[in-house]
Design a protein around this motif. Structure first.
Motif, PDB file in Angstrom:
ATOM      1  N   SER A  14       0.825  -1.210   0.000  1.00 27.17           N
ATOM      2  CA  SER A  14       0.000   0.000   0.000  1.00 27.17           C
ATOM      3  C   SER A  14       0.859   1.260   0.000  1.00 27.17           C
ATOM      4  CB  SER A  14      -0.921  -0.003   1.212  1.00 27.17           C
ATOM      5  OG  SER A  14      -0.152  -0.126   2.391  1.00 27.17           O
ATOM      6  N   ARG A  15       2.121   1.156   0.436  1.00 32.76           N
ATOM      7  CA  ARG A  15       3.006   2.325   0.437  1.00 32.76           C
ATOM      8  C   ARG A  15       3.501   2.624  -0.979  1.00 32.76           C
ATOM      9  NH1 ARG A  15       8.701   2.628   1.923  1.00 32.76           N
ATOM     10  NH2 ARG A  15       9.235   4.814   2.067  1.00 32.76           N
ATOM     11  N   PHE A  16       3.675   1.598  -1.765  1.00 34.44           N
ATOM     12  CA  PHE A  16       4.232   1.782  -3.106  1.00 34.44           C
ATOM     13  C   PHE A  16       3.177   2.211  -4.131  1.00 34.44           C
ATOM     14  CE2 PHE A  16       7.202  -0.802  -0.843  1.00 34.44           C
ATOM     15  CZ  PHE A  16       8.432  -0.345  -1.283  1.00 34.44           C
ATOM     16  N   TYR A  17       1.921   1.940  -3.831  1.00 32.54           N
ATOM     17  CA  TYR A  17       0.870   2.193  -4.837  1.00 32.54           C
ATOM     18  C   TYR A  17      -0.286   3.045  -4.294  1.00 32.54           C
ATOM     19  CZ  TYR A  17       3.826  -1.129  -6.993  1.00 32.54           C
ATOM     20  OH  TYR A  17       4.962  -1.716  -7.487  1.00 32.54           O
ATOM     21  N   HIS A  18      -0.012   3.818  -3.218  1.00 31.45           N
ATOM     22  CA  HIS A  18      -1.072   4.601  -2.575  1.00 31.45           C
ATOM     23  C   HIS A  18      -1.701   5.623  -3.529  1.00 31.45           C
ATOM     24  CE1 HIS A  18       1.441   8.305  -1.964  1.00 31.45           C
ATOM     25  NE2 HIS A  18       2.375   7.418  -2.247  1.00 31.45           N
ATOM     26  N   VAL A  19      -0.920   6.142  -4.476  1.00 31.60           N
ATOM     27  CA  VAL A  19      -1.470   7.146  -5.400  1.00 31.60           C
ATOM     28  C   VAL A  19      -2.558   6.509  -6.277  1.00 31.60           C
ATOM     29  CG1 VAL A  19      -0.896   8.636  -7.380  1.00 31.60           C
ATOM     30  CG2 VAL A  19       0.627   8.552  -5.392  1.00 31.60           C
ATOM     31  N   LEU A  20      -2.302   5.278  -6.728  1.00 32.18           N
ATOM     32  CA  LEU A  20      -3.295   4.583  -7.566  1.00 32.18           C
ATOM     33  C   LEU A  20      -4.581   4.352  -6.770  1.00 32.18           C
ATOM     34  CD1 LEU A  20      -0.998   1.887  -9.269  1.00 32.18           C
ATOM     35  CD2 LEU A  20      -1.556   4.202 -10.052  1.00 32.18           C
ATOM     36  N   GLU A  21      -4.416   4.016  -5.485  1.00 35.60           N
ATOM     37  CA  GLU A  21      -5.585   3.760  -4.640  1.00 35.60           C
ATOM     38  C   GLU A  21      -6.418   5.045  -4.492  1.00 35.60           C
ATOM     39  OE1 GLU A  21      -6.439   0.901  -3.967  1.00 35.60           O
ATOM     40  OE2 GLU A  21      -7.678   0.862  -2.175  1.00 35.60           O
ATOM     41  N   THR A  22      -5.734   6.160  -4.251  1.00 41.27           N
ATOM     42  CA  THR A  22      -6.471   7.418  -4.065  1.00 41.27           C
ATOM     43  C   THR A  22      -7.141   7.859  -5.370  1.00 41.27           C
ATOM     44  OG1 THR A  22      -4.999   8.067  -2.281  1.00 41.27           O
ATOM     45  CG2 THR A  22      -6.244   9.839  -3.319  1.00 41.27           C
ATOM     46  N   LEU A  23      -6.488   7.625  -6.506  1.00 35.51           N
ATOM     47  CA  LEU A  23      -7.126   8.005  -7.781  1.00 35.51           C
ATOM     48  C   LEU A  23      -8.384   7.173  -8.022  1.00 35.51           C
ATOM     49  CD1 LEU A  23      -4.091   8.576 -10.205  1.00 35.51           C
ATOM     50  CD2 LEU A  23      -5.330  10.243  -8.807  1.00 35.51           C
ATOM     51  N   CYS A  24      -8.389   5.936  -7.531  1.00 31.21           N
ATOM     52  CA  CYS A  24      -9.601   5.107  -7.689  1.00 31.21           C
ATOM     53  C   CYS A  24     -10.680   5.539  -6.695  1.00 31.21           C
ATOM     54  CB  CYS A  24      -9.275   3.630  -7.440  1.00 31.21           C
ATOM     55  SG  CYS A  24      -8.324   2.899  -8.757  1.00 31.21           S
ATOM     56  N   LEU A  25     -10.290   5.794  -5.452  1.00 24.78           N
ATOM     57  CA  LEU A  25     -11.293   6.081  -4.415  1.00 24.78           C
ATOM     58  C   LEU A  25     -11.730   7.541  -4.424  1.00 24.78           C
ATOM     59  CD1 LEU A  25      -9.721   4.049  -1.443  1.00 24.78           C
ATOM     60  CD2 LEU A  25     -11.563   3.325  -2.963  1.00 24.78           C
ATOM     61  N   ARG A  26     -10.845   8.438  -4.773  1.00 30.24           N
ATOM     62  CA  ARG A  26     -11.103   9.899  -4.756  1.00 30.24           C
ATOM     63  C   ARG A  26     -11.846  10.288  -3.481  1.00 30.24           C
ATOM     64  NH1 ARG A  26     -13.847  11.428 -10.164  1.00 30.24           N
ATOM     65  NH2 ARG A  26     -12.838  13.444 -10.155  1.00 30.24           N
ATOM     66  N   ASP A  27     -11.263   9.874  -2.356  1.00 32.21           N
ATOM     67  CA  ASP A  27     -11.951  10.038  -1.074  1.00 32.21           C
ATOM     68  C   ASP A  27     -11.315  11.120  -0.193  1.00 32.21           C
ATOM     69  OD1 ASP A  27      -9.594   8.724  -0.741  1.00 32.21           O
ATOM     70  OD2 ASP A  27     -10.370   7.152   0.566  1.00 32.21           O
ATOM     71  N   SER A  28     -10.499  11.985  -0.787  1.00 28.34           N
ATOM     72  CA  SER A  28      -9.825  13.048  -0.035  1.00 28.34           C
ATOM     73  C   SER A  28      -9.220  12.535   1.275  1.00 28.34           C
ATOM     74  CB  SER A  28     -10.803  14.188   0.276  1.00 28.34           C
ATOM     75  OG  SER A  28     -11.459  14.594  -0.890  1.00 28.34           O
ATOM     76  N   PRO A  29      -8.261  11.611   1.212  1.00 26.65           N
ATOM     77  CA  PRO A  29      -7.735  11.002   2.437  1.00 26.65           C
ATOM     78  C   PRO A  29      -6.890  11.973   3.260  1.00 26.65           C
ATOM     79  CG  PRO A  29      -6.372  10.366   0.566  1.00 26.65           C
ATOM     80  CD  PRO A  29      -7.536  11.143   0.006  1.00 26.65           C
ATOM     81  N   THR A  30      -6.858  11.716   4.562  1.00 25.90           N
ATOM     82  CA  THR A  30      -5.926  12.450   5.430  1.00 25.90           C
ATOM     83  C   THR A  30      -4.534  11.920   5.115  1.00 25.90           C
ATOM     84  OG1 THR A  30      -7.624  12.479   7.101  1.00 25.90           O
ATOM     85  CG2 THR A  30      -5.396  12.957   7.857  1.00 25.90           C
ATOM     86  N   VAL A  31      -3.565  12.834   5.054  1.00 30.87           N
ATOM     87  CA  VAL A  31      -2.194  12.428   4.737  1.00 30.87           C
ATOM     88  C   VAL A  31      -1.439  12.178   6.041  1.00 30.87           C
ATOM     89  CG1 VAL A  31      -0.026  13.273   3.727  1.00 30.87           C
ATOM     90  CG2 VAL A  31      -2.182  13.620   2.527  1.00 30.87           C
ATOM     91  N   SER A  32      -0.618  11.114   6.042  1.00 33.01           N
ATOM     92  CA  SER A  32       0.109  10.774   7.275  1.00 33.01           C
ATOM     93  C   SER A  32       1.205  11.799   7.554  1.00 33.01           C
ATOM     94  CB  SER A  32       0.720   9.382   7.147  1.00 33.01           C
ATOM     95  OG  SER A  32       1.690   9.396   6.137  1.00 33.01           O
ATOM     96  N   ARG A  33       1.592  11.872   8.813  1.00 30.33           N
ATOM     97  CA  ARG A  33       2.645  12.810   9.222  1.00 30.33           C
ATOM     98  C   ARG A  33       3.860  12.052   9.702  1.00 30.33           C
ATOM     99  NH1 ARG A  33       1.021  18.085   9.510  1.00 30.33           N
ATOM    100  NH2 ARG A  33      -1.194  18.273   9.041  1.00 30.33           N
ATOM    101  N   THR A  34       4.994  12.707   9.569  1.00 29.29           N
ATOM    102  CA  THR A  34       6.224  12.067  10.018  1.00 29.29           C
ATOM    103  C   THR A  34       7.206  13.153  10.466  1.00 29.29           C
ATOM    104  OG1 THR A  34       8.030  10.640   9.293  1.00 29.29           O
ATOM    105  CG2 THR A  34       7.056  11.989   7.617  1.00 29.29           C
ATOM    106  N   LYS A  35       8.147  12.768  11.314  1.00 32.97           N
ATOM    107  CA  LYS A  35       9.121  13.773  11.791  1.00 32.97           C
ATOM    108  C   LYS A  35      10.151  14.039  10.703  1.00 32.97           C
ATOM    109  CE  LYS A  35       9.594  14.907  16.447  1.00 32.97           C
ATOM    110  NZ  LYS A  35       9.833  14.454  17.780  1.00 32.97           N
ATOM    111  N   ILE A  36      10.224  15.267  10.231  1.00 32.74           N
ATOM    112  CA  ILE A  36      11.233  15.634   9.235  1.00 32.74           C
ATOM    113  C   ILE A  36      11.968  16.845   9.803  1.00 32.74           C
ATOM    114  CG2 ILE A  36      11.680  16.346   6.829  1.00 32.74           C
ATOM    115  CD1 ILE A  36       8.958  15.108   6.061  1.00 32.74           C
ATOM    116  N   GLY A  37      13.290  16.689   9.987  1.00 34.95           N
ATOM    117  CA  GLY A  37      14.097  17.792  10.526  1.00 34.95           C
ATOM    118  C   GLY A  37      13.577  18.288  11.862  1.00 34.95           C
ATOM    119  N   GLY A  38      13.122  17.377  12.708  1.00 36.24           N
ATOM    120  CA  GLY A  38      12.722  17.744  14.070  1.00 36.24           C
ATOM    121  C   GLY A  38      11.266  18.175  14.204  1.00 36.24           C
TER     122      GLY A  38
END
Ligand SMILES: C[S@@+](CC[C@H](N)C(=O)[O-])C[C@H]1O[C@@H](n2cnc3c(N)ncnc32)[C@H](O)[C@@H]1O
Length: 467
Positions: A333-357
């Motif tokens: 699901s990490r490698f193909y998440h864009v394809l999933e969103t284009l099919c579902l068009r469900d305005s998903p919440t985007v995950s967050r991660t620590k970048i530069g603190g």
């Protein structure tokens, strides 16, 4: 524990014509839908030979972790196929390659998308960022790559709005803000109409390309229901070939700088090559490939559901279940998440991660709720395989399990389960277990725990489990 017994040699069975091959090397049934990690395109011959041994034409066979659908397509030449996968994009592709619509005129629909008022509105909304992006690429070719680096790192509506433009310089901020306001007007009139542009413009594709993707999606939504999967599958194939990443997956957007912060050499050429691809053109080419597919006319089905639930729904006369689950901790699901969103068009919440603190939106703009497969999680995989073995054996079907033995090298993730652990579990449910290696046409007995495949140079093998 059940004793494992070897069965006859596959090659000699074929030679003696006890098996009449019906899954042939007919190239019409080799179809690459996506640039897909772990596609089984290269071992379809071997899969065909094994399934010929276990079933006869028109039998029901299942492709349980169907992914890009390569196995489903191949088996559909002479078996009734049920494909299943947890991801909607896989269902769309399998539906299109098993039962493509025969009422689509590719030229007509592509022309309609290109000249649509939706495409005009999207490109007009994005005029400022399209111009900014084109300038950045052309300056990089003139030896001034910093504008392009900044654009690739920060030039996203989703990210810049989330961070209140604090990482953008003035010109980029102005271009993004102006276009964003206009796009929100469009999105407000019809939710989901700007999904590709809002989420993936600038990061995975040029803004010109995402305007085309959104215009095509809009046209698909308004098309006849029977045509939708075929149209959408052709768009997914187009997007997979155009995406501007290394390896054509959606796990890692292009990083324009080296670790020391200097721009990478050749970045302008790599960006220009992919971002200049005309989405309408590749959509057209792919649509033609789909509508020209031969169809066996058998009552195939494509399901989007968890493997365990799919196994509960299979018909009683299912003869073979082919299973190709993931084996490392890398979730598909990490490698193909864009394809999933284009099919579902469900305005998903985007995950967050620590970048530069600080906690920022993930660089790849992954879906927060993307699927986490139990087969990729060391503590859950044994139970997941037990459920697979149990349900297939109770159904009275044979199981053909793909497995890739693997010598762990630096930087690669090891298999979550070894072949020894897997076959030990399988023995609790099946009478006979053997492996088949591509090119060898020979069954390897698995009657000893010492018979380790981990150190042998096989690429992929099939573990066949029979009752
Ligand atoms: C190795 S890939 C399959 C590749 C496929 N055979 C092909 O040739 O393209 C594994 C697939 O398993 C799917 N998957 C993972 N966990 C699943 C689950 N719990 N239920 C159904 N599908 C699952 C993933 O979405 C992915 O498409």
């Amino acid at each position: 524990m059940n004793q494992i017994t070897p069965s006859g040699d596959l090659n000699s069975l074929i030679k003696n014509e006890q098996i009449i091959p019906s899954l042939t090397n007919d190239k019409k049934y080799f179809f690459r839908s996506l640039n897909y990690l772990g596609s089984k395109l290269r071992m379809l011959d071997t899969i065909g030979e094994v399934i010929d041994e276990l079933s006869v034409p028109d039998d029901v066979v299942v492709d349980l972790f169907a992914g890009s659908g390569s196995v489903s397509r191949f088996l559909s030449q002479s078996r009734t196929v049920i494909s299943a996968d947890i991801q909607e994009y896989s269902r769309v592709i399998c539906s299109a390659i098993l039962t493509p619509s025969n009422s689509i005129q590719p030229e007509e629909i592509v022309e309609r998308c290109r000249s649509s008022s939706m495409y005009a509105a999207l490109t007009a909304s994005c005029a400022e960022v399209i111009q900014y992006e084109e300038e950045a690429i052309s300056r990089a070719f003139q030896g001034l790559p910093l504008q392009l680096c900044e654009f690739l790192e920060e030039g996203s509506f989703m990210k810049s709005a989330d961070e209140n433009y604090r990482n953008c310089t003035g010109l980029l901020e102005r271009a993004l803000k102006t276009s964003y306001q206009k796009l929100m007007g469009l999105e407000g009139r019809r939710e989901g109409s700007c999904t590709a542009t809002l989420y993936y413009g600038g990061i995975y594709f040029s803004f010109k390309q995402t305007a085309a993707i959104d215009a095509i999606l809009y046209e698909i939504e308004n098309s006849d229901v029977r045509d939708r999967d075929t149209l959408l599958a052709a768009l997914l194939s187009a997007v997979s070939s155009a995406v501007n990443t290394i390896g054509k997956q959606f796990a890692q957007p292009i990083q324009p700088r080296m670790a020391n912060g200097q721009p990478k050499k050749g970045i302008a050429a790599k960006v220009k090559k992919d971002r200049e691809i005309d989405i309408f053109e590749v959509f057209f080419e792919n649509l033609q490939r789909y509508v020209e597919l031969n169809c066996s006319g058998l009552p195939h089905q494509a399901l989007c559901m968890d493997y365990s639930e799919a196994l509960d729904q299979l018909p009683k006369d299912t003869r073979v279940v082919y299973a190709d689950p993931p084996y490392t901790r890398d979730h598909y699901s990490r490698f193909y998440h864009v394809l999933e969103t284009l099919c579902l068009r469900d305005s998903p919440t985007v995950s967050r991660t620590k970048i530069g603190g600080s906690l920022r939106l993930s660089r790849g703009l992954y879906r927060e709720q993307r699927h986490q497969s139990p087969f990729c999680i060391r503590s859950q995989a044994p139970q997941a395989f037990t459920t697979l073995f149990d349900k297939v054996s109770k159904l009275g079907a044979s199981l053909v399990l793909s497995y890739s033995p693997h010598i762990v090298r630096e930087g690669e993730h090891p298999r979550v389960m070894t072949i020894e652990d897997l076959t030990a579990l399988a023995r609790n449910h099946f009478q006979e277990i053997y492996t088949v290696c591509p090119g060898e046409f020979k069954h390897n007995k698995l009657n000893s725990r010492k018979n380790s495949f981990e150190q042998k140079p096989h690429g992929e093998i099939l573990i066949v489990c029979k009752n």
